[in-house]
Design an enzyme around this catalytic site. Structure first.
Site, PDB file in Angstrom:
ATOM      1  N   HIS A 360       0.775  -1.240   0.000  1.00 64.22           N
ATOM      2  CA  HIS A 360       0.000   0.000   0.000  1.00 64.22           C
ATOM      3  C   HIS A 360       0.808   1.293   0.000  1.00 64.22           C
ATOM      4  O   HIS A 360       0.250   2.363  -0.239  1.00 64.22           O
ATOM      5  CB  HIS A 360      -0.923   0.008   1.220  1.00 64.22           C
ATOM      6  CG  HIS A 360      -2.208   0.730   0.989  1.00 64.22           C
ATOM      7  ND1 HIS A 360      -2.320   1.844   0.186  1.00 64.22           N
ATOM      8  CD2 HIS A 360      -3.456   0.507   1.458  1.00 64.22           C
ATOM      9  CE1 HIS A 360      -3.568   2.268   0.179  1.00 64.22           C
ATOM     10  NE2 HIS A 360      -4.282   1.476   0.933  1.00 64.22           N
ATOM     11  N   SER A 476     -11.920   6.780   3.665  1.00 69.31           N
ATOM     12  CA  SER A 476     -10.940   7.621   3.007  1.00 69.31           C
ATOM     13  C   SER A 476     -11.409   8.071   1.638  1.00 69.31           C
ATOM     14  O   SER A 476     -12.132   7.372   0.948  1.00 69.31           O
ATOM     15  CB  SER A 476      -9.611   6.898   2.898  1.00 69.31           C
ATOM     16  OG  SER A 476      -9.082   6.696   4.182  1.00 69.31           O
TER      17      SER A 476
END
Length: 642
Positions: A360, A476
């Protein structure tokens, strides 16, 4: 075209934004015509008339919010989580930060941002959030289970692996040739009168291929070598490499790739007693120390081959299991047949099920969502090999190189401990998947409600029903319309969701249907405001992260705003990926007592998967969310909003 890009692991559904200076006019769009011409070469997925990075230099810069606005948003996010007494204390702390050290840090951050105009103020701090974290990548990597190939006969391991790898390489060559369509967000339908089209940041795409996260003491590093021409293939814990690009930049023929993969699948080499792939699942400092040991034992060349590979392809000998075991059987397997540090890895089981693992730090979920969607589409609509294809008559024994590693007693003991830690982690992590089939976005939109806000409300109601609490929740949101924008976190547990959840769960008989509908509308309206602010760079967390990072870089003692309140603690970590090629997306919870929650909104259904470290709680939570969705849709069916 790219509306789906704005919902990856940390992305929210956007309302229509305020105008930005950078906008493509209708005339520009008619002249550009984003629908690509049919590729003239089998090496390319597309041949865009607009270069891939055409808009990159003209993207607007990410704004730094006013400190007063950030403190206001901080208090609003904390209000539903605190008692009256706790909130009064929090107000004093926020005011002290605003009037003191926070003000000075903000001025320095603004001044620093003016100097570094080539990037965003959050790009460095956001990268450090990942690279400095010492936890295992099992806590951060994203795991995606792809849908089967619609043509059943193509769902066998060799064919599926070959086609996925070929499409991946075609995508890579298209990207590097600048022939991939630029990512553009469209807020209006296609046509001559189309307006409100905004190009998106594509800076993360240069890290997609030939990239690996290298462990280091205290902080990892990202390594990229685009000159490398080979792929890494793992099977049964063994590691193989072979070239897929020649010196002139031509891709290896699909039937040759098929031959090399078949050679690996039929290789009788037993599984290594000490597979080093399991080390990538260790604590990052532990792995950094063991990697140094690998280098000292003469494995430098092999490690560089692993690090610089275009991508990793994991071929699993086990067949795909069903239900909750999908996470363990395909996405993680036994940990020995994975290299979690690679930017991404394709995974194909013996039964032809396919998935992907994404590290990530290098990029956000929306980037991988876009890439993987295109790869899946190409591999299923334009497969390069077929059930009747005959593998090329090539010398795979010479072309495919198996990596052999020198290990001493310290490394062998480290591998054993890593394997034990992996088994413990996987045994504690549970997953549950559920589909709500009694309604979806159509009903919500008819009632003038944001579908995303209703999903978030259902999670709040579900947790209240299960544990009687309102808890910190993250959703998010992409800021990709800005140069190096990365992500903003939406605090989706609000005073409105708390009031509404209590009305539905604890006080249902005290409210009329119209009162409940009014509360739903309040939740939706406020959630849309939060999403709009976050997507426009006017959120809460990036600013606070930037200020904290600046204080730490100066060895400055952190204000109680940071020491008394954990900005990174979210009991519910949520995301949505509306990609038709995905069957399931899985990621671990942020905290030991929390949930990792991925959801997908469809016209008439809502699907969601939940992970948890608490045995059985994931199933209970999903049932509570299901009941909450039933309650919401029961109220909505009474009468739509006008």
């Amino acid at each position: 075209m790219m509306a789906n890009l704005l919902s990856a692991r940390y992305t929210a559904l956007l309302g229509k934004p305020a105008k930005l200076n950078l906008r493509i006019s209708a005339l520009d769009i008619r002249r550009i015509n984003y629908s690509s011409k049919k590729p003239s070469s089998g090496d390319y997925l597309q041949q865009s008339l607009v270069p891939t990075m055409h808009y990159q230099k003209s993207l607007p810069r990410l704004p730094i919010p006013n400190l007063e606005d950030t403190m206001r948003r901080f208090l609003a996010a904390k209000r539903p989580l605190l008692s009256d007494h706790q909130f009064r204390t929090t107000e004093k702390i926020a005011q002290d930060f605003l009037n003191g050290v926070g003000r000075e840090l903000h001025k320095e951050l603004v001044a620093k941002d003016k100097i570094n105009k080539h990037t965003s103020y959050i790009s460095g701090p956001w990268l450090d959030i990942y690279l400095k974290n010492r936890k295992s990548l099992l806590h951060f990597n994203i795991f995606v289970l792809l849908r089967p190939d619609p043509k059943t006969e193509y769902n066998q391991q060799l064919l599926r692996a070959t086609n996925l790898l070929c499409s991946t390489l075609r995508y890579m060559k298209t990207l590097r040739a600048g022939l991939l369509e630029p990512n553009v967000l469209h807020f209006q339908p296609y046509g001559a009168q189309m307006v409100d089209a905004y190009p998106l940041d594509m800076s993360q795409y240069h890290r997609v291929f030939n990239t690996t996260r290298i462990p280091g003491q205290g902080r990892d590093e990202l390594f990229t070598n685009e000159k490398s021409r080979h792929v890494l293939v793992m099977r049964n814990g063994n590691m193989y490499v072979f070239d897929v690009v020649d010196r002139d930049g031509n891709l290896l023929k699909p039937t040759e790739i098929q031959a090399h993969l078949n050679y690996i699948l039929t290789d009788l080499t037993p599984a290594p007693a000490f597979p080093i792939g399991i080390l990538t699942s260790e604590n990052r400092d532990v792995w950094a120390e063991l990697r140094d040991k690998l280098v000292n034992c003469g494995n430098t060349d092999n490690l560089r081959l692993v690090d610089s590979a275009v991508c990793c392809l994991c071929l699993d000998d086990a067949s795909m299991k069903k239900g909750d075991d999908m996470l363990h059987s395909l996405l993680l397997a036994n940990g020995c047949n994975r290299w979690l540090d690679k930017s991404f890895s394709l995974q194909v089981s013996k039964s032809g099920e396919a998935g992907i693992c994404m590290e990530h730090s290098w990029g956000d979920g929306m980037t991988m969502t876009d890439i993987l969607g295109k790869i899946y589409k190409d591999s299923t609509e334009q497969p390069q090999v077929h059930p009747g294809s005959v593998a090329a008559a090539v010398d795979s024994a010479s072309a495919v190189h198996q990596l052999q590693f020198n290990l001493d007693s310290v490394l062998k003991n480290g591998i054993k401990k890593a394997n034990d830690n992996f088994d413990l982690h996987v045994s504690q992590l549970s997953i549950d998947f559920m589909i709500f089939g009694k309604g979806g976005t159509e009903t919500m939109k008819k009632n003038n409600l944001s579908p995303d806000s209703m999903a978030q409300l259902a999670f709040q109601m579900g947790f209240l029903r299960m544990r009687g609490q309102t808890v910190p929740t993250s959703e998010s949101c992409s800021m990709a319309r800005f140069k190096h924008g990365r992500l903003e976190i939406i605090p989706s547990a609000t005073t409105y969701t708390k009031q509404c959840s209590n009305a539905f769960v604890c006080q249902r008989d005290q409210h009329s249907v119209q009162q409940l509908k009014a509360m739903l509308y309040q939740c939706s309206r406020y959630h849309r405001q939060l999403v709009k602010e976050a997507s426009m760079g006017q959120g809460l967390y990036c600013h606070l992260y930037g200020l904290r990072d600046l204080a730490l870089s100066k060895d400055q003692e952190l204000h109680s705003l940071y020491t008394d309140y954990d900005l990174d603690h979210f009991t519910l970590s949520t995301s949505t990926v509306p990609n038709l090629s995905f069957r399931m997306v899985v990621f671990a919870p942020d905290v030991p007592d929390g949930f990792g929650l991925h959801y997908c909104l469809h016209d008439n259904t809502i699907s969601y998967s939940t992970t948890s470290y608490l045995d059985g709680s994931h199933q209970e939570f999903n049932r509570c969310v299901y009941k909450s969705l039933e309650d919401i849709f029961t109220v909505l069916e009474e009468k739509p909003f006008s």
